[in-house]
Scaffold this motif. Structure first.
Motif, PDB file in Angstrom:
ATOM      1  N   ASP A 155      64.339  42.101   0.009  1.00 56.83           N
ATOM      2  CA  ASP A 155      63.607  43.306  -0.376  1.00 56.83           C
ATOM      3  C   ASP A 155      62.343  42.933  -1.143  1.00 56.83           C
ATOM      4  O   ASP A 155      61.288  43.557  -0.971  1.00 56.83           O
ATOM      5  CB  ASP A 155      64.509  44.198  -1.230  1.00 56.83           C
ATOM      6  N   ALA A 156      62.417  41.909  -1.981  1.00 60.96           N
ATOM      7  CA  ALA A 156      61.231  41.456  -2.720  1.00 60.96           C
ATOM      8  C   ALA A 156      60.155  40.970  -1.756  1.00 60.96           C
ATOM      9  O   ALA A 156      58.961  41.246  -1.936  1.00 60.96           O
ATOM     10  CB  ALA A 156      61.617  40.354  -3.696  1.00 60.96           C
ATOM     11  N   ALA A 157      60.557  40.229  -0.705  1.00 60.20           N
ATOM     12  CA  ALA A 157      59.586  39.760   0.284  1.00 60.20           C
ATOM     13  C   ALA A 157      58.932  40.932   1.000  1.00 60.20           C
ATOM     14  O   ALA A 157      57.719  40.925   1.252  1.00 60.20           O
ATOM     15  CB  ALA A 157      60.283  38.840   1.284  1.00 60.20           C
ATOM     16  N   LEU A 175      62.665  46.399  -7.874  1.00 63.70           N
ATOM     17  CA  LEU A 175      63.898  45.857  -7.286  1.00 63.70           C
ATOM     18  C   LEU A 175      65.129  46.453  -7.954  1.00 63.70           C
ATOM     19  O   LEU A 175      66.117  46.779  -7.289  1.00 63.70           O
ATOM     20  CB  LEU A 175      63.907  44.328  -7.426  1.00 63.70           C
ATOM     21  N   PHE A 176      65.078  46.612  -9.268  1.00 66.42           N
ATOM     22  CA  PHE A 176      66.245  47.174  -9.962  1.00 66.42           C
ATOM     23  C   PHE A 176      66.432  48.651  -9.617  1.00 66.42           C
ATOM     24  O   PHE A 176      67.574  49.125  -9.511  1.00 66.42           O
ATOM     25  CB  PHE A 176      66.091  47.004 -11.474  1.00 66.42           C
ATOM     26  N   ASP A 177      65.317  49.371  -9.434  1.00 64.88           N
ATOM     27  CA  ASP A 177      65.429  50.776  -9.040  1.00 64.88           C
ATOM     28  C   ASP A 177      66.092  50.922  -7.674  1.00 64.88           C
ATOM     29  O   ASP A 177      66.763  51.927  -7.407  1.00 64.88           O
ATOM     30  CB  ASP A 177      64.035  51.423  -9.007  1.00 64.88           C
ATOM     31  N   ARG A 178      65.916  49.920  -6.812  1.00 65.47           N
ATOM     32  CA  ARG A 178      66.518  49.986  -5.474  1.00 65.47           C
ATOM     33  C   ARG A 178      67.937  49.423  -5.447  1.00 65.47           C
ATOM     34  O   ARG A 178      68.691  49.715  -4.518  1.00 65.47           O
ATOM     35  CB  ARG A 178      65.646  49.214  -4.479  1.00 65.47           C
ATOM     36  N   ALA A 182      74.024  46.729  -8.310  1.00 64.19           N
ATOM     37  CA  ALA A 182      74.341  45.312  -8.126  1.00 64.19           C
ATOM     38  C   ALA A 182      74.259  44.507  -9.417  1.00 64.19           C
ATOM     39  O   ALA A 182      74.945  43.488  -9.557  1.00 64.19           O
ATOM     40  CB  ALA A 182      73.404  44.707  -7.076  1.00 64.19           C
ATOM     41  N   TYR A 183      73.444  44.946 -10.383  1.00 63.12           N
ATOM     42  CA  TYR A 183      73.233  44.179 -11.613  1.00 63.12           C
ATOM     43  C   TYR A 183      73.235  45.127 -12.811  1.00 63.12           C
ATOM     44  O   TYR A 183      72.924  46.309 -12.689  1.00 63.12           O
ATOM     45  CB  TYR A 183      71.904  43.406 -11.560  1.00 63.12           C
ATOM     46  N   ASP A 184      73.574  44.565 -13.974  1.00 66.10           N
ATOM     47  CA  ASP A 184      73.674  45.374 -15.187  1.00 66.10           C
ATOM     48  C   ASP A 184      72.311  45.845 -15.686  1.00 66.10           C
ATOM     49  O   ASP A 184      72.205  46.903 -16.305  1.00 66.10           O
ATOM     50  CB  ASP A 184      74.373  44.575 -16.302  1.00 66.10           C
ATOM     51  N   SER A 185      71.269  45.055 -15.451  1.00 67.25           N
ATOM     52  CA  SER A 185      69.937  45.401 -15.941  1.00 67.25           C
ATOM     53  C   SER A 185      68.893  44.766 -15.041  1.00 67.25           C
ATOM     54  O   SER A 185      69.197  43.882 -14.217  1.00 67.25           O
ATOM     55  CB  SER A 185      69.739  44.921 -17.389  1.00 67.25           C
TER      56      SER A 185
END
Length: 219
Positions: A155-157, A175-178, A182-185
């Protein structure tokens, strides 16, 4: 000891007499000598008390830093909302096209034509998909074992390929908004993916400090 002469106001003398009586001194002179002998301790105490209070300049700097971080966060969220509104409007336009399009084209065909228009034509889109397919193949063969990490890096690419270069903070938050589940922060996502694997990622580059981009030619 050498005698000295002090000229003091009468009200101050009365205060000294009262303090010397309360402290148990027999004369005013003994009390004044006691104060003078202990003045180094008093100066040290004053210095310690003065150092405990945080300077006002440091408090202002901390407030300014917090305001800056919040402002950057608001800008990122505002930009993301604008992107989502644009995507929603684009999809709404596809569904409300002329009757000829709605009857002569299947949904998949309409989606393909929209993708080509957004990417600037069919041949260019196919070339871009091929490049990203090569990167996806690299992720599967030489990338991280975590499915979440591979998904985030792909997704970053895609984001950098279409909108780069971007600041690290901007890319990290997007990336975190999408991938919020998957991750805590956002910091944990970034540390586990782009930041940790950057030296090995083909196509990723930093043209300037704090910026990231994606170059197809490096694949």
């Amino acid at each position: 000891m050498e005698p000295i002469t002090l000229r003091l106001p009468s009200d101050l003398l009365e205060e000294l007499d009262a303090e010397s009586d309360e402290a148990g001194f027999s004369t005013r002179s003994e009390y004044i000598r006691h104060l003078l002998f202990n003045r180094p301790d008093l100066s040290q105490l004053a210095a310690i008390e003065g150092s405990t209070a945080p300077p006002e300049a440091e408090q202002i700097e901390e407030i300014d830093q917090t305001v800056g971080e919040l402002t950057e966060r608001v800008e990122i969220l505002t930009q993301r909302v604008t992107e989502l509104e644009g995507e929603t409007a684009s999809r709404g336009g596809d569904s409300s096209t002329s009757p000829v399009n709605s009857t002569s084209e299947t949904p998949s065909t309409a989606g393909e034509s929209t993708t080509e228009e957004q990417s600037g034509g069919g041949p260019q889109s196919e070339e871009g998909n091929a490049d990203l397919a090569e990167f996806e193949h690299w992720l599967e063969s030489d990338g991280p074992q975590s499915d979440n990490a591979r998904t985030v890096l792909l997704d970053a690419a895609r984001i950098l390929d279409g909108q780069g270069p971007l600041k690290a903070s901007d890319l990290r938050q997007r990336l975190f908004d999408r991938h919020p589940e998957a991750y805590d922060s956002a910091e944990a996502l970034w540390a586990s993916t782009v930041e940790r694997l950057y030296d090995d990622l083909p196509g990723f580059d930093r043209p300037e400090y704090g910026q990231y981009t994606f170059n197809r030619d490096d694949l």
